[in-house]
Design a protein around this motif. Structure first.
Motif, PDB file in Angstrom:
ATOM      1  N   GLN A 167       7.622   2.680  51.109  1.00  0.00           N
ATOM      2  CA  GLN A 167       8.469   2.584  49.927  1.00  0.00           C
ATOM      3  C   GLN A 167       9.807   3.276  50.232  1.00  0.00           C
ATOM      4  O   GLN A 167      10.014   3.795  51.314  1.00  0.00           O
ATOM      5  N   GLY A 168      10.692   3.278  49.255  1.00  0.00           N
ATOM      6  CA  GLY A 168      12.027   3.809  49.482  1.00  0.00           C
ATOM      7  C   GLY A 168      12.276   5.149  48.816  1.00  0.00           C
ATOM      8  O   GLY A 168      11.731   5.441  47.750  1.00  0.00           O
ATOM      9  N   GLU A 169      13.110   5.951  49.467  1.00  0.00           N
ATOM     10  CA  GLU A 169      13.688   7.142  48.877  1.00  0.00           C
ATOM     11  C   GLU A 169      15.186   7.100  49.212  1.00  0.00           C
ATOM     12  O   GLU A 169      15.651   7.708  50.175  1.00  0.00           O
ATOM     13  N   ILE A 170      15.912   6.329  48.441  1.00  0.00           N
ATOM     14  CA  ILE A 170      17.343   6.154  48.680  1.00  0.00           C
ATOM     15  C   ILE A 170      18.067   7.482  48.449  1.00  0.00           C
ATOM     16  O   ILE A 170      17.815   8.189  47.477  1.00  0.00           O
ATOM     17  N   ASP A 171      18.976   7.813  49.360  1.00  0.00           N
ATOM     18  CA  ASP A 171      19.830   8.992  49.206  1.00  0.00           C
ATOM     19  C   ASP A 171      21.241   8.503  48.900  1.00  0.00           C
ATOM     20  O   ASP A 171      21.885   7.865  49.729  1.00  0.00           O
ATOM     21  N   PRO A 215      10.106   4.442  44.391  1.00  0.00           N
ATOM     22  CA  PRO A 215       9.586   5.462  43.474  1.00  0.00           C
ATOM     23  C   PRO A 215      10.441   6.714  43.418  1.00  0.00           C
ATOM     24  O   PRO A 215      10.378   7.470  42.447  1.00  0.00           O
ATOM     25  N   LEU A 216      11.233   6.960  44.469  1.00  0.00           N
ATOM     26  CA  LEU A 216      12.029   8.176  44.566  1.00  0.00           C
ATOM     27  C   LEU A 216      13.485   7.851  44.860  1.00  0.00           C
ATOM     28  O   LEU A 216      13.777   6.889  45.569  1.00  0.00           O
ATOM     29  N   ILE A 217      14.389   8.666  44.324  1.00  0.00           N
ATOM     30  CA  ILE A 217      15.791   8.552  44.689  1.00  0.00           C
ATOM     31  C   ILE A 217      16.372   9.962  44.750  1.00  0.00           C
ATOM     32  O   ILE A 217      16.024  10.830  43.946  1.00  0.00           O
ATOM     33  N   ALA A 242      14.432  -0.674  39.061  1.00  0.00           N
ATOM     34  CA  ALA A 242      13.643  -0.863  40.282  1.00  0.00           C
ATOM     35  C   ALA A 242      12.278  -0.195  40.190  1.00  0.00           C
ATOM     36  O   ALA A 242      11.449  -0.360  41.082  1.00  0.00           O
ATOM     37  N   GLY A 243      12.052   0.583  39.124  1.00  0.00           N
ATOM     38  CA  GLY A 243      10.772   1.246  38.939  1.00  0.00           C
ATOM     39  C   GLY A 243      10.737   2.686  39.412  1.00  0.00           C
ATOM     40  O   GLY A 243       9.651   3.256  39.591  1.00  0.00           O
TER      41      GLY A 243
END
Length: 256
Positions: free
Chosen positions: A159-163, A186-188, A223-224
Motif C-alpha cells: 500500500q502507499g504512504e505518500i510523503d 491508508p497513510l499519508i 482514496a481511503g
C-alpha cells in the motif's frame, strides 16, 4: 479528516527520544498538544511492552511504524512480531537504502522484495506501505520508478504512504498521486514545503509553506486514507513546538 486521525511522526522528535525517560516525556508533551496517535520511528532502544505502557498511560495509540528497510526485505517475520506486540496494523518501507535506481535489476530486486515481504505481512493481517522520497520520481523510459513500484506489486502486498514534501520536491503532483492510489493509501505524511530567501527548499510547519492541503487532504480521504501523519524532517527549534504549530493549523483550518 477528523482530528483523531491526525498523528505525529516521531522521527520529527528523534533527538528527544534517546532513552525510555525521554520517550515518556516527549509522548506526554505530544498528548498534551492534542495528538491521539503517533507513528513510531526514530527512537532509541525500548521494549515494546514498555512503550505500550507509556502509550496507554497517555491515551495514545501507535497507528503505524517505520521499520528498517533491510529487516522488512530480509526478515519480515521480525517485523510481524514487532507490529503484533505494538498492536499496530501498518508499517512502511522507509528509505531505499542500497538500491541503485540507475540499474533496472536493482529496482526489480526491490520490487520483488516488497512483494514477497508485503505478502508475508498480509498473511498475518498486517499491511506494508511504501514511503517515497524524491528519488522515486526518476524516470525509466516514460515511467517514474514510483509508478513501477506500484505496478510491480499487488495492492494486497503493498500500500502507499505518500510523503507530500517529497512528491513536490520530486516534481510530482500530490492530488494526482492520491487519486492514483485510491483504495491503496491508508497513510499519508503531511509535510509542508517552502522556498527560502536563499532560493532553497526547506521543511516547515503545516500552513507555513506552499502546499495546498485544502486539496490534498480531500483527495487522500477519497482514496481511503486512515491516518494523516504530521512530519517535519528538520525544525527551527524544539521539534515538539513545530508539531504543535502544525497541529493547531490543521485543527483550525483543515479538519471536518
Amino acid at each position: 479528516m477528523k482530528i483523531e486521525n491526525v498523528a505525529a511522526q516521531l522521527f520529527t522528535c528523534r533527538d528527544l527520544l534517546k532513552t525510555p525517560t525521554d520517550i515518556a516525556h516527549t509522548l506526554k508533551r505530544l498528548r498534551k498538544i492534542g495528538y491521539q496517535a503517533v507513528q513510531v520511528s526514530g527512537m532509541g532502544p525500548i521494549a515494546e511492552e514498555e512503550l505500550n505502557a507509556i502509550l496507554d498511560g497517555e491515551g495514545l495509540i501507535c497507528c503505524a511504524t517505520h521499520e528498517s528497510g533491510e529487516t522488512i526485505l530480509n526478515n519480515p517475520a521480525k517485523v510481524i512480531e514487532r507490529l503484533q506486540k505494538l498492536r499496530c496494523k501498518y508499517t512502511a518501507y522507509p528509505f531505499p537504502g542500497g538500491v541503485d535506481f540507475g540499474k533496472p535489476a536493482s529496482v526489480a530486486e526491490l520490487i520483488g522484495g516488497l512483494q514477497r515481504s508485503g505478502t508475508a505481512l498480509a498473511e498475518a493481517g498486517l499491511v506494508l506501505c511504501y514511503h517515497n522520497h524524491n528519488h522515486e520520481f526518476r524516470k525509466v523510459g516514460s515511467q517514474t520508478i514510483l509508478e513501477l513500484i506500484y505496478q510491480g506489486t499487488t495492492p494486497e502486498a503493498l500500500q502507499g504512504e505518500i510523503d507530500t514534501f517529497w512528491v513536490q520536491y520530486g516534481g510530482g503532483d500530490n492530488v494526482e498521486w492520491c487519486e492514483r492510489l485510491k483504495g491503496r493509501l491508508p497513510l499519508i505524511h503531511l509535510k509542508d514545503y517552502m522556498t527560502t530567501s536563499e532560493n532553497k527548499h526547506a521543511f516547515c510547519e503545516i500552513g507555513a509553506g506552499n502546499l495546498n492541503f485544502s486539496r490534498i487532504i480531500p483527495a487522500a480521504e477519497a482514496a481511503g486514507c486512515e491516518w494523516f501523519i504530521v512530519e517535519q524532517d528538520t525544525c527551527p527549534g524544539d521539534p515538539v513546538d513545530s508539531l504543535e504549530q502544525s497541529f493547531r493549523y490543521i485543527q483550525e483550518n483543515l479538519v471536518s
